[in-house]
Design an enzyme around this catalytic site. Structure first.
Site, PDB file in Angstrom:
ATOM      1  N   ASP A  72       0.835  -1.200   0.000  1.00 28.86           N
ATOM      2  CA  ASP A  72       0.000   0.000   0.000  1.00 28.86           C
ATOM      3  C   ASP A  72       0.862   1.239   0.000  1.00 28.86           C
ATOM      4  O   ASP A  72       2.080   1.183  -0.151  1.00 28.86           O
ATOM      5  CB  ASP A  72      -1.030  -0.025   1.131  1.00 28.86           C
ATOM      6  CG  ASP A  72      -0.387  -0.306   2.453  1.00 28.86           C
ATOM      7  OD1 ASP A  72       0.693   0.259   2.694  1.00 28.86           O
ATOM      8  OD2 ASP A  72      -0.947  -1.087   3.242  1.00 28.86           O
ATOM      9  N   MET A 110      -2.481   8.905  12.128  1.00 29.46           N
ATOM     10  CA  MET A 110      -3.590   9.372  11.272  1.00 29.46           C
ATOM     11  C   MET A 110      -4.233  10.635  11.843  1.00 29.46           C
ATOM     12  O   MET A 110      -5.452  10.791  11.795  1.00 29.46           O
ATOM     13  CB  MET A 110      -4.652   8.266  11.122  1.00 29.46           C
ATOM     14  CG  MET A 110      -4.117   7.021  10.452  1.00 29.46           C
ATOM     15  SD  MET A 110      -5.218   5.608  10.556  1.00 29.46           S
ATOM     16  CE  MET A 110      -4.891   4.996  12.198  1.00 29.46           C
ATOM     17  N   LYS A 161      -4.758   2.423   0.197  1.00 32.25           N
ATOM     18  CA  LYS A 161      -5.910   3.292   0.400  1.00 32.25           C
ATOM     19  C   LYS A 161      -5.403   4.705   0.571  1.00 32.25           C
ATOM     20  O   LYS A 161      -4.367   4.926   1.164  1.00 32.25           O
ATOM     21  CB  LYS A 161      -6.647   2.912   1.673  1.00 32.25           C
ATOM     22  CG  LYS A 161      -7.108   1.509   1.681  1.00 32.25           C
ATOM     23  CD  LYS A 161      -7.459   1.096   3.083  1.00 32.25           C
ATOM     24  CE  LYS A 161      -7.131  -0.366   3.241  1.00 32.25           C
ATOM     25  NZ  LYS A 161      -6.790  -0.745   4.563  1.00 32.25           N
TER      26      LYS A 161
HETATM   27  N1  SAH Z   1       0.875   0.059  10.798  1.00 30.10           N
HETATM   28  C1  SAH Z   1       1.451   1.374  10.734  1.00 30.10           C
HETATM   29  C2  SAH Z   1       0.430   2.464  10.944  1.00 30.10           C
HETATM   30  C3  SAH Z   1      -0.626   2.503   9.887  1.00 30.10           C
HETATM   31  S1  SAH Z   1      -1.763   3.816  10.123  1.00 30.10           S
HETATM   32  C4  SAH Z   1       2.581   1.488  11.755  1.00 30.10           C
HETATM   33  O1  SAH Z   1       2.735   0.617  12.590  1.00 30.10           O
HETATM   34  O2  SAH Z   1       3.317   2.458  11.686  1.00 30.10           O
HETATM   35  C5  SAH Z   1      -1.079   5.059   9.099  1.00 30.10           C
HETATM   36  C6  SAH Z   1      -0.496   6.168   9.912  1.00 30.10           C
HETATM   37  O3  SAH Z   1       0.778   5.813  10.396  1.00 30.10           O
HETATM   38  C7  SAH Z   1      -0.265   7.435   9.157  1.00 30.10           C
HETATM   39  O4  SAH Z   1      -1.427   8.185   9.029  1.00 30.10           O
HETATM   40  C8  SAH Z   1       0.765   8.118  10.021  1.00 30.10           C
HETATM   41  O5  SAH Z   1       0.152   8.716  11.139  1.00 30.10           O
HETATM   42  C9  SAH Z   1       1.572   6.955  10.548  1.00 30.10           C
HETATM   43  N2  SAH Z   1       2.799   6.774   9.757  1.00 30.10           N
HETATM   44  C10 SAH Z   1       3.170   5.695   9.078  1.00 30.10           C
HETATM   45  N3  SAH Z   1       4.380   5.854   8.517  1.00 30.10           N
HETATM   46  C11 SAH Z   1       4.789   7.089   8.867  1.00 30.10           C
HETATM   47  C12 SAH Z   1       5.962   7.861   8.598  1.00 30.10           C
HETATM   48  N4  SAH Z   1       6.950   7.387   7.853  1.00 30.10           N
HETATM   49  N5  SAH Z   1       6.045   9.104   9.113  1.00 30.10           N
HETATM   50  C13 SAH Z   1       5.050   9.609   9.882  1.00 30.10           C
HETATM   51  N6  SAH Z   1       3.935   8.918  10.157  1.00 30.10           N
HETATM   52  C14 SAH Z   1       3.794   7.686   9.676  1.00 30.10           C
END
Ligand code: SAH
Length: 483
Positions: A248, A383, A270
């Site tokens: 994704d 998010m 998404k």
């Molecule tokens: N499973 C993922 C989270 C998915 S929800 C995890 O464990 O990190 C998606 C959210 O993760 C985004 O909206 C953001 O808030 C955060 N996110 C994921 N990668 C990021 C990054 N490189 N920098 C900042 N926020 C990040």
């Protein structure tokens, strides 16, 4: 890539070698090792070279090169000190579409000789694309040290079973997994230890077990927050095994590149409001691919079990009896905090940390705000970009000081990382002015104020953000325009 590495089958093929000195001897040694039938042309031919030609069924002509020498040869190498001759050979070869190498003259070559690590039948070629043979040789010596001679034996050994395995296991992906099991496992160890008879018994056993029993499986893999170096070894290995990769938006291209070249890649990402593939369809697709006997890697940003809906994806697989594995990943909170120099907990400032979703439902944030008032707890909102103002407002309304330090980390751990530092009172306004791009992570709590102190000790790395230009430990206000 400037040169495509190919391995040339030269056994019993006619190869023209123009030149008869020491350089030509070196090339002749290499070419005859690959079984080439040499024709050597030069006014003077070194005695050692003549000897070699005699022993290997080659021929020679002590004369100047003539264009007619190129007739019916598969390949030509020019190793003369005479530029005009070298150039003529290259031109003639070009006209006849014959692969040509002119020693030490890359602009006249249609192919180059790599540095070689020879563990025949395993052969490794290394090139610096004619930039620096010294660097290529350095790499070669490192690989020499890394790859025991017995690896050649292992390749030879597995080669003996190729036909039997091909006949026994029809499906390609399954066959590859069979070989991975053989090479990575006990069989490989036995061969490397010189116990080939025992290894042979084991291979035959494996083959009986695996015959035509298609076994698809799914790896739910946490890809980390962006920097490919944050991938786990296990994630990298399973990615190499996968026939299909579902990914994704949070998965960076560098990470996707670590999949096998021939693996199919399917985007199922998404965006915030629109869905490329509804979750139900992703679950079905995983099931369907696995049932075709394929090895499927489902790559998810961060950790699959932290706001990743990983649970839903495997629920379906589990209920349908499809084998799966879950590989944890570095979650955005850990990655962003580390790269921004913010410790999520601290003996004095924060004894706990809470991961919270800032995702809006019907434009509302339905969260247990009364639980978030503890000033000794770090809050991390995933998010939370769209709801940032609401989050800050609600936290203050439920007991957090308006001066509580807060950081928004944008595209954390990637080359584009940027960190905006402020407080609950100021951050929404700063973010509104800064034209921020997702993904972003919001970190709230006293620990955010430690950021500068950690920089002082050189503990943290924030690729886009050092050195901080605004904000101090006590008054972490203002955001810095990184890079
Ligand atoms: N499973 C993922 C989270 C998915 S929800 C995890 O464990 O990190 C998606 C959210 O993760 C985004 O909206 C953001 O808030 C955060 N996110 C994921 N990668 C990021 C990054 N490189 N920098 C900042 N926020 C990040």
């Amino acid at each position: 890539m400037e040169y495509l590495p190919l391995f040339f089958q030269l056994r019993d093929r006619p190869v023209l070698l123009v030149g008869g000195g020491k350089v030509a001897v070196r090339k002749a040694r290499l070419l005859t090792r690959a079984g080439a039938r040499l024709l050597c042309v030069a006014p003077d031919i070194d005695a050692e070279l003549r000897d070699m030609l005699e022993r290997t069924g080659g021929e020679w002509r002590e004369a100047r090169y003539a264009s007619s020498d190129l007739e019916r040869v598969t390949l030509v190498v020019a190793a003369t000190p005479d530029d005009a001759v070298n150039r003529l050979v290259a031109e003639d070869a070009g006209r006849g579409n014959i692969p040509v190498n002119v020693v030490d003259c890359p602009e006249l070559c249609s192919f180059v000789f790599p540095s070689i690590v020879d563990r025949s039948p395993l052969v490794i070629g290394i090139t610096s694309s004619a930039r620096s043979p010294v660097v290529a040789r350095l790499v070669r010596s490192k690989i020499e040290a890394l790859i025991p001679a017995a690896y050649g034996r292992l390749a030879e050994f597995t080669g003996r079973f190729r036909d039997a395995v091909k006949a026994g296991i029809a499906e390609e992906g399954q066959r590859r997994r069979f070989w991975e099991k053989v090479v990575h496992g006990a069989v490989g160890q036995l061969v490397l230890a010189g116990k080939e008879p025992e290894a042979e018994v084991l291979v035959k056993e494996y083959l009986e077990q695996d015959k035509d029993e298609p076994r698809g499986q799914v790896y739910l893999i946490g890809a980390g927050p962006g920097d490919p170096e944050l991938l786990t070894f296990k994630a990298a290995r399973l990615l190499q095994e996968a026939d299909v990769v579902l990914y994704d938006r949070l998965v960076t291209p560098e990470i996707l590149d670590m999949a096998r070249r021939d693996a199919e890649r399917i985007y199922v990402g998404k965006r915030r409001e629109q869905h490329a593939l509804p979750q139900g369809e992703i679950n079905e697709l995983l099931l369907d691919l696995a049932r075709q006997g394929l090895c499927v890697a489902r790559l998810k940003g961060g950790d699959p079990f932290i706001f990743g809906r990983g649970g839903e994806e495997i629920e379906k697989l589990a209920s349908e009896g499809v084998a799966f594995q879950v590989v944890p990943g570095v979650t955005a909170a850990s990655g962003c905090a580390a790269y921004a120099g913010i410790p999520l907990t601290h003996r004095e400032h924060a004894q706990s940390v809470r991961f919270v979703t800032g995702n809006l439902k019907n434009n509302r944030l339905d969260l247990p705000w009364q639980e978030f008032g503890n000033p000794q707890e770090t809050l991390v909102f995933y998010m939370g970009l769209k709801s940032l103002a609401q989050i800050c407002e609600q936290l203050v309304a439920h007991g957090r000081e308006v001066s509580t330090p807060a950081a928004l980390v944008e595209q954390g751990t990637t080359r584009h990382q940027r960190t905006l530092i402020g407080s609950l009172g100021t951050l929404p306004e700063q973010v509104a002015r800064a034209s921020v791009h997702a993904p972003t992570l919001l970190i709230v709590g006293a620990v955010v104020g430690l950021r500068n102190r950690l920089e002082w000790f050189g503990e943290a790395r924030d690729p886009g953000g050092w050195p901080p230009t605004a904000g101090t430990e006590d008054h972490p206000v203002g955001w810095q325009a990184d890079s």
